[in-house]
Design a protein around this motif. Structure first.
Motif, PDB file in Angstrom:
ATOM      1  N   ILE A 129       0.843  -1.196   0.000  1.00 44.23           N
ATOM      2  CA  ILE A 129       0.000   0.000   0.000  1.00 44.23           C
ATOM      3  C   ILE A 129       0.879   1.247   0.000  1.00 44.23           C
ATOM      4  O   ILE A 129       1.880   1.307   0.724  1.00 44.23           O
ATOM      5  CB  ILE A 129      -0.925   0.023   1.238  1.00 44.23           C
ATOM      6  CG1 ILE A 129      -1.834  -1.198   1.273  1.00 44.23           C
ATOM      7  CG2 ILE A 129      -1.735   1.313   1.293  1.00 44.23           C
ATOM      8  CD1 ILE A 129      -2.881  -1.232   0.187  1.00 44.23           C
ATOM      9  N   ASP A 130       0.507   2.236  -0.794  1.00 43.15           N
ATOM     10  CA  ASP A 130       1.122   3.559  -0.735  1.00 43.15           C
ATOM     11  C   ASP A 130       0.198   4.485   0.043  1.00 43.15           C
ATOM     12  O   ASP A 130      -1.013   4.526  -0.212  1.00 43.15           O
ATOM     13  CB  ASP A 130       1.340   4.141  -2.132  1.00 43.15           C
ATOM     14  CG  ASP A 130       2.518   3.488  -2.859  1.00 43.15           C
ATOM     15  OD1 ASP A 130       3.430   3.013  -2.157  1.00 43.15           O
ATOM     16  OD2 ASP A 130       2.501   3.448  -4.095  1.00 43.15           O
ATOM     17  N   ILE A 131       0.764   5.213   1.008  1.00 40.91           N
ATOM     18  CA  ILE A 131      -0.009   6.163   1.795  1.00 40.91           C
ATOM     19  C   ILE A 131       0.576   7.550   1.558  1.00 40.91           C
ATOM     20  O   ILE A 131       1.694   7.831   2.005  1.00 40.91           O
ATOM     21  CB  ILE A 131       0.034   5.816   3.295  1.00 40.91           C
ATOM     22  CG1 ILE A 131      -0.463   4.381   3.523  1.00 40.91           C
ATOM     23  CG2 ILE A 131      -0.799   6.805   4.108  1.00 40.91           C
ATOM     24  CD1 ILE A 131      -0.360   3.913   4.957  1.00 40.91           C
ATOM     25  N   PRO A 132      -0.119   8.400   0.813  1.00 41.52           N
ATOM     26  CA  PRO A 132       0.400   9.738   0.523  1.00 41.52           C
ATOM     27  C   PRO A 132       0.795  10.477   1.799  1.00 41.52           C
ATOM     28  O   PRO A 132       0.023  10.546   2.755  1.00 41.52           O
ATOM     29  CB  PRO A 132      -0.780  10.430  -0.175  1.00 41.52           C
ATOM     30  CG  PRO A 132      -1.547   9.300  -0.795  1.00 41.52           C
ATOM     31  CD  PRO A 132      -1.442   8.166   0.172  1.00 41.52           C
ATOM     32  N   VAL A 184       3.086   9.566   3.918  1.00 44.72           N
ATOM     33  CA  VAL A 184       3.664   8.688   4.936  1.00 44.72           C
ATOM     34  C   VAL A 184       4.738   7.827   4.287  1.00 44.72           C
ATOM     35  O   VAL A 184       4.451   7.011   3.405  1.00 44.72           O
ATOM     36  CB  VAL A 184       2.595   7.779   5.589  1.00 44.72           C
ATOM     37  CG1 VAL A 184       3.234   6.913   6.671  1.00 44.72           C
ATOM     38  CG2 VAL A 184       1.462   8.614   6.162  1.00 44.72           C
ATOM     39  N   GLU A 185       5.982   8.030   4.692  1.00 46.64           N
ATOM     40  CA  GLU A 185       7.094   7.285   4.120  1.00 46.64           C
ATOM     41  C   GLU A 185       7.045   5.816   4.526  1.00 46.64           C
ATOM     42  O   GLU A 185       6.728   5.494   5.679  1.00 46.64           O
ATOM     43  CB  GLU A 185       8.428   7.885   4.563  1.00 46.64           C
ATOM     44  CG  GLU A 185       8.724   9.265   3.981  1.00 46.64           C
ATOM     45  CD  GLU A 185       8.890   9.208   2.478  1.00 46.64           C
ATOM     46  OE1 GLU A 185       9.483   8.225   1.984  1.00 46.64           O
ATOM     47  OE2 GLU A 185       8.420  10.136   1.793  1.00 46.64           O
ATOM     48  N   PRO A 186       7.332   4.915   3.607  1.00 47.43           N
ATOM     49  CA  PRO A 186       7.366   3.483   3.959  1.00 47.43           C
ATOM     50  C   PRO A 186       8.567   3.181   4.849  1.00 47.43           C
ATOM     51  O   PRO A 186       9.476   4.004   4.984  1.00 47.43           O
ATOM     52  CB  PRO A 186       7.496   2.799   2.589  1.00 47.43           C
ATOM     53  CG  PRO A 186       8.144   3.822   1.714  1.00 47.43           C
ATOM     54  CD  PRO A 186       7.625   5.155   2.184  1.00 47.43           C
ATOM     55  N   PRO A 187       8.600   2.009   5.479  1.00 50.24           N
ATOM     56  CA  PRO A 187       9.738   1.641   6.333  1.00 50.24           C
ATOM     57  C   PRO A 187      11.049   1.681   5.551  1.00 50.24           C
ATOM     58  O   PRO A 187      11.070   1.526   4.324  1.00 50.24           O
ATOM     59  CB  PRO A 187       9.394   0.214   6.773  1.00 50.24           C
ATOM     60  CG  PRO A 187       7.909   0.117   6.641  1.00 50.24           C
ATOM     61  CD  PRO A 187       7.552   0.979   5.472  1.00 50.24           C
ATOM     62  N   SER A 188      12.132   1.883   6.266  1.00 51.31           N
ATOM     63  CA  SER A 188      13.448   1.961   5.644  1.00 51.31           C
ATOM     64  C   SER A 188      13.737   0.695   4.831  1.00 51.31           C
ATOM     65  O   SER A 188      13.559  -0.427   5.307  1.00 51.31           O
ATOM     66  CB  SER A 188      14.513   2.141   6.729  1.00 51.31           C
ATOM     67  OG  SER A 188      15.803   2.154   6.170  1.00 51.31           O
ATOM     68  N   GLY A 189      14.176   0.891   3.602  1.00 52.28           N
ATOM     69  CA  GLY A 189      14.496  -0.231   2.733  1.00 52.28           C
ATOM     70  C   GLY A 189      13.318  -0.804   1.987  1.00 52.28           C
ATOM     71  O   GLY A 189      13.470  -1.742   1.210  1.00 52.28           O
ATOM     72  N   GLU A 190      12.119  -0.278   2.215  1.00 51.43           N
ATOM     73  CA  GLU A 190      10.911  -0.768   1.549  1.00 51.43           C
ATOM     74  C   GLU A 190      10.370   0.291   0.595  1.00 51.43           C
ATOM     75  O   GLU A 190      10.522   1.490   0.821  1.00 51.43           O
ATOM     76  CB  GLU A 190       9.834  -1.125   2.578  1.00 51.43           C
ATOM     77  CG  GLU A 190      10.251  -2.183   3.584  1.00 51.43           C
ATOM     78  CD  GLU A 190      10.377  -3.558   2.959  1.00 51.43           C
ATOM     79  OE1 GLU A 190       9.754  -3.783   1.899  1.00 51.43           O
ATOM     80  OE2 GLU A 190      11.094  -4.404   3.522  1.00 51.43           O
ATOM     81  N   ASP A 191       9.744  -0.173  -0.496  1.00 49.54           N
ATOM     82  CA  ASP A 191       9.137   0.754  -1.446  1.00 49.54           C
ATOM     83  C   ASP A 191       7.707   1.123  -1.057  1.00 49.54           C
ATOM     84  O   ASP A 191       7.204   2.179  -1.454  1.00 49.54           O
ATOM     85  CB  ASP A 191       9.123   0.146  -2.858  1.00 49.54           C
ATOM     86  CG  ASP A 191      10.524  -0.083  -3.398  1.00 49.54           C
ATOM     87  OD1 ASP A 191      11.423   0.720  -3.062  1.00 49.54           O
ATOM     88  OD2 ASP A 191      10.728  -1.066  -4.142  1.00 49.54           O
ATOM     89  N   ASN A 192       7.055   0.235  -0.291  1.00 45.99           N
ATOM     90  CA  ASN A 192       5.665   0.466   0.085  1.00 45.99           C
ATOM     91  C   ASN A 192       5.434  -0.005   1.519  1.00 45.99           C
ATOM     92  O   ASN A 192       6.306  -0.631   2.131  1.00 45.99           O
ATOM     93  CB  ASN A 192       4.709  -0.301  -0.849  1.00 45.99           C
ATOM     94  CG  ASN A 192       5.085  -0.209  -2.316  1.00 45.99           C
ATOM     95  OD1 ASN A 192       5.656  -1.156  -2.870  1.00 45.99           O
ATOM     96  ND2 ASN A 192       4.779   0.914  -2.936  1.00 45.99           N
TER      97      ASN A 192
END
Length: 341
Positions: free
Chosen positions: A83-86, A88-96
């Motif tokens: 999921i992409d949340i506008p 809100v940055e994803p966890p480090s090393g993750e794209d989503n």
């Protein structure tokens, strides 16, 4: 000592599991799990068949509530979606963001007894061709929109870049296990996201076994192509989570009692052998004025020293073992004083 304390910890864990708030109703009911694509049913037919099956199940005498979901909480599976949340940055090393999810019918929250704490749940108006919506859990709201009202916010599913609007916040539930912390969770509307897996849940004023039997008949009547993967009562569904600690308590309890018998028998043999070797000594002591009580205390001191040494070693080893099994215990620590007492 190790086996008896291990059994005691799991028995206490079973007692603690009864007090855990799972977040949904434990009321009795029936469940039938079907797979759409196994029987060759085309994707375009999934929603129509799901609706027809719900309507047919609702006509079962004694059934009061019916809903469908791709999976049920505290089952044997857990599914996640990127999921992409506008904003809100994803966890480090993750794209989503990788978040657990479910696909449910509008009646799901009522049937499962999951309160909507903000906004609304799904409705029959949330169908294909309308604005895509989701309901999120309380933990998801706190984690991704801290201090904010998430209603009206959007999430995006990568790949198809589909945008969903948050219309409600549901109470947290246990998803994977009783011992887990509440996790972020997303509910998608079934009509907007047809799923090949469908679990029909029905509750009412008739016995669970009867509901299950009637649900199986309803599945066959609605569409013979539907393949029934499993059918069970809600009680059987929930018992899966308690099976490991229940079996551990049973097996450790049986072996613990056997070990207690063997230890007692061995201790008796050692003491009896020791006394038989000291008959002459006992006779001399008594001839010099020792009474039977002092002789018995002398023998028991030797026996109890073995008990205390073995017990102390067992306690130390059990404390170490408790750290290994703590993750399988519910509502009790690995060094629970009541169990050790």
């Amino acid at each position: 000592m190790i086996l008896l304390l291990g059994a005691g910890l799991f028995i206490r864990s079973l007692q603690g599991a009864q007090d855990i708030d799972v977040g949904f109703s434990l009321r009795e009911g029936g469940i039938v799990w079907t797979m759409m694509d196994v029987g060759g049913i085309e994707r375009g037919e999934w929603e129509g068949i799901s609706t027809a099956l719900e309507e047919r199940a609702a006509t079962i005498p004694g059934v009061e509530q019916v809903a469908t979901a791709e999976m049920l909480p505290l089952g044997i599976g857990l599914q996640t979606r990127s999921i992409d949340i506008p904003g809100v940055e994803p966890p480090s090393g993750e794209d989503n963001h990788n978040i657990a999810f479910n696909v449910v019918s509008p009646e799901y929250f009522d049937v499962m007894g999951i309160p909507i704490v903000a906004g609304r749940g799904m409705s029959r108006e949330d169908r294909e061709g309308t604005s895509s919506v989701v309901v999120i859990s309380e933990t998801a709201a706190r984690r991704y929109w801290p201090g904010e009202n998430p209603l009206g916010s959007e999430i995006i599913t990568p790949g198809n870049e589909r945008t969903y609007r948050i219309v409600g916040v549901a109470r947290d539930t246990k998803v994977w296990s009783l011992g887990e912390d509440y996790r972020p969770y997303i509910y998608f509307a079934r009509a907007q996201n047809p799923a090949t897996s469908m679990m029909v849940v029905a509750r009412g004023g008739i016995p669970e076994a009867q509901i299950v039997s009637e649900l199986r008949r309803a599945v066959r009547e609605v569409d013979p192509r539907l393949v029934i993967m499993d059918s069970k009562s809600m009680t059987e569904h929930l018992s899966v989570m308690l099976f490991p600690p229940r079996m551990a308590a049973l097996l450790l309890g049986v072996f613990g009692l056997l070990a207690l018998v063997l230890a007692s028998t061995g201790l008796y043999g050692v003491v009896a052998f020791t006394v038989s070797r000291r008959v002459r000594e006992v006779g001399i002591r008594m001839s010099l004025g020792a009474d039977s009580g002092s002789v018995i205390r002398m023998v028991l001191r030797g026996a109890m020293s073995l008990v205390l040494i073995g017990g102390a070693i067992g306690l130390v080893l059990t404390v170490g073992l408790a750290q290994l099994i703590a993750q399988f215990l519910y509502g009790v620590s690995g060094v629970d004083p009541i169990t050790f007492l």
